[in-house]
Motif scaffolding. Structure first.
Motif, PDB file in Angstrom:
ATOM      1  N   ILE A 117       0.837  -1.201   0.000  1.00 25.99           N
ATOM      2  CA  ILE A 117       0.000   0.000   0.000  1.00 25.99           C
ATOM      3  C   ILE A 117       0.875   1.254   0.000  1.00 25.99           C
ATOM      4  N   ASN A 118       1.933   1.244   0.846  1.00 27.36           N
ATOM      5  CA  ASN A 118       2.835   2.393   0.885  1.00 27.36           C
ATOM      6  C   ASN A 118       3.528   2.594  -0.464  1.00 27.36           C
ATOM      7  N   VAL A 153       2.275   1.916  -3.441  1.00 26.96           N
ATOM      8  CA  VAL A 153       1.293   2.575  -4.319  1.00 26.96           C
ATOM      9  C   VAL A 153       1.246   4.081  -4.004  1.00 26.96           C
ATOM     10  N   GLY A 154       1.233   4.402  -2.713  1.00 24.22           N
ATOM     11  CA  GLY A 154       1.201   5.808  -2.299  1.00 24.22           C
ATOM     12  C   GLY A 154       2.440   6.569  -2.732  1.00 24.22           C
ATOM     13  N   ALA A 157       2.228   7.197  -6.432  1.00 24.27           N
ATOM     14  CA  ALA A 157       1.249   8.270  -6.641  1.00 24.27           C
ATOM     15  C   ALA A 157       1.893   9.632  -6.385  1.00 24.27           C
ATOM     16  N   GLY A 158       2.562   9.744  -5.230  1.00 22.28           N
ATOM     17  CA  GLY A 158       3.190  11.006  -4.861  1.00 22.28           C
ATOM     18  C   GLY A 158       4.337  11.366  -5.790  1.00 22.28           C
ATOM     19  N   PRO A 197       3.203   7.263   5.807  1.00 21.86           N
ATOM     20  CA  PRO A 197       4.493   7.811   5.374  1.00 21.86           C
ATOM     21  C   PRO A 197       4.492   8.397   3.948  1.00 21.86           C
ATOM     22  N   PRO A 198       3.814   7.747   2.951  1.00 29.76           N
ATOM     23  CA  PRO A 198       3.887   8.316   1.603  1.00 29.76           C
ATOM     24  C   PRO A 198       3.273   9.713   1.536  1.00 29.76           C
ATOM     25  N   VAL A 199       2.201   9.937   2.317  1.00 29.68           N
ATOM     26  CA  VAL A 199       1.533  11.241   2.311  1.00 29.68           C
ATOM     27  C   VAL A 199       2.473  12.306   2.892  1.00 29.68           C
ATOM     28  N   GLY A 246      -2.110  10.300 -14.008  1.00 29.44           N
ATOM     29  CA  GLY A 246      -1.640   8.986 -13.552  1.00 29.44           C
ATOM     30  C   GLY A 246      -1.412   8.987 -12.046  1.00 29.44           C
ATOM     31  N   GLY A 247      -0.799  10.070 -11.553  1.00 30.68           N
ATOM     32  CA  GLY A 247      -0.563  10.196 -10.114  1.00 30.68           C
ATOM     33  C   GLY A 247      -1.869  10.257  -9.341  1.00 30.68           C
ATOM     34  N   VAL A 248      -2.836  11.011  -9.863  1.00 26.84           N
ATOM     35  CA  VAL A 248      -4.131  11.159  -9.189  1.00 26.84           C
ATOM     36  C   VAL A 248      -4.862   9.816  -9.134  1.00 26.84           C
ATOM     37  N   LEU A 303      -3.450   6.892  -9.081  1.00 28.83           N
ATOM     38  CA  LEU A 303      -2.757   6.099  -8.057  1.00 28.83           C
ATOM     39  C   LEU A 303      -3.123   6.563  -6.643  1.00 28.83           C
ATOM     40  N   TRP A 304      -3.280   7.883  -6.441  1.00 32.09           N
ATOM     41  CA  TRP A 304      -3.718   8.379  -5.126  1.00 32.09           C
ATOM     42  C   TRP A 304      -5.081   7.808  -4.759  1.00 32.09           C
ATOM     43  N   TYR A 337      -4.586   4.314  -3.740  1.00 38.05           N
ATOM     44  CA  TYR A 337      -3.997   4.336  -2.391  1.00 38.05           C
ATOM     45  C   TYR A 337      -5.079   4.607  -1.343  1.00 38.05           C
ATOM     46  N   LEU A 376      -7.172   1.463  -0.906  1.00 39.88           N
ATOM     47  CA  LEU A 376      -6.432   0.437  -0.162  1.00 39.88           C
ATOM     48  C   LEU A 376      -6.338   0.789   1.323  1.00 39.88           C
ATOM     49  N   LEU A 377      -6.162   2.094   1.605  1.00 39.08           N
ATOM     50  CA  LEU A 377      -5.974   2.544   2.983  1.00 39.08           C
ATOM     51  C   LEU A 377      -7.312   2.831   3.665  1.00 39.08           C
TER      52      LEU A 377
END
Lengths: 88, 88
Positions: free
Chosen positions: A7-8, A10-11, A14-15, A63-65, B48-50, B52-53, B56, B59-60
């Motif tokens: 999950i992290n 993926v985050g 994304a970031g 952590p990714p956020v 693409g990033g959005v 994935l967010w 995320y 998932l979270l």
């Protein structure tokens, strides 16, 4: 369900993409020695949002956020610094 | 530590600010009837990033991440649609 590491990951991807997509803005500001297209209103609203995302990441222990918004905040500080310098 | 509702509220405020700061871009594209300043590379990287967010967030199980990135994705789709139309 994926585990926490996946999950992290993926985050982080994304970031990486959303922060990376912000880089051309910084390069354009450097090259043109101008940040006139970026208003202080926009920059401060965006920075306020990024600071809140970091707070959210801390509260949620995500952590990714925290990490990717930390990088974005760093880029924003550089852009605001350049803007102040170029427009003085 | 804050409860889940308070944490979600911080996340919603964060997303409101970062998504809101993106709105002037859409308004400028509408008004100028041009999106030349926005490359497809930038728009697709950001989209693409959005996406994935949003993954995320799912998932979270983090509603503010899903909701605010969903709105951003909607705005991006509108901008890409306008760009395709104006540059045809």
């Amino acid at each position: 369900m994926l585990n926490k590491e996946a999950i992290n990951f993926v985050g982080l991807c994304a970031g990486a993409l959303t922060t990376f997509s912000f880089l051309p803005q910084l390069v354009a500001t450097f090259r043109s020695k101008s940040a006139k297209g970026l208003s202080y209103g926009y920059l401060l609203t965006f920075a306020g949002g990024v600071v809140l995302w970091i707070s959210y990441g801390v509260l949620l222990k995500a952590p990714p956020v925290i990490l990717t918004n930390g990088v974005t905040l760093g880029l924003l500080v550089v852009i605001v610094g350049l803007k102040v310098r170029y427009e003085r």
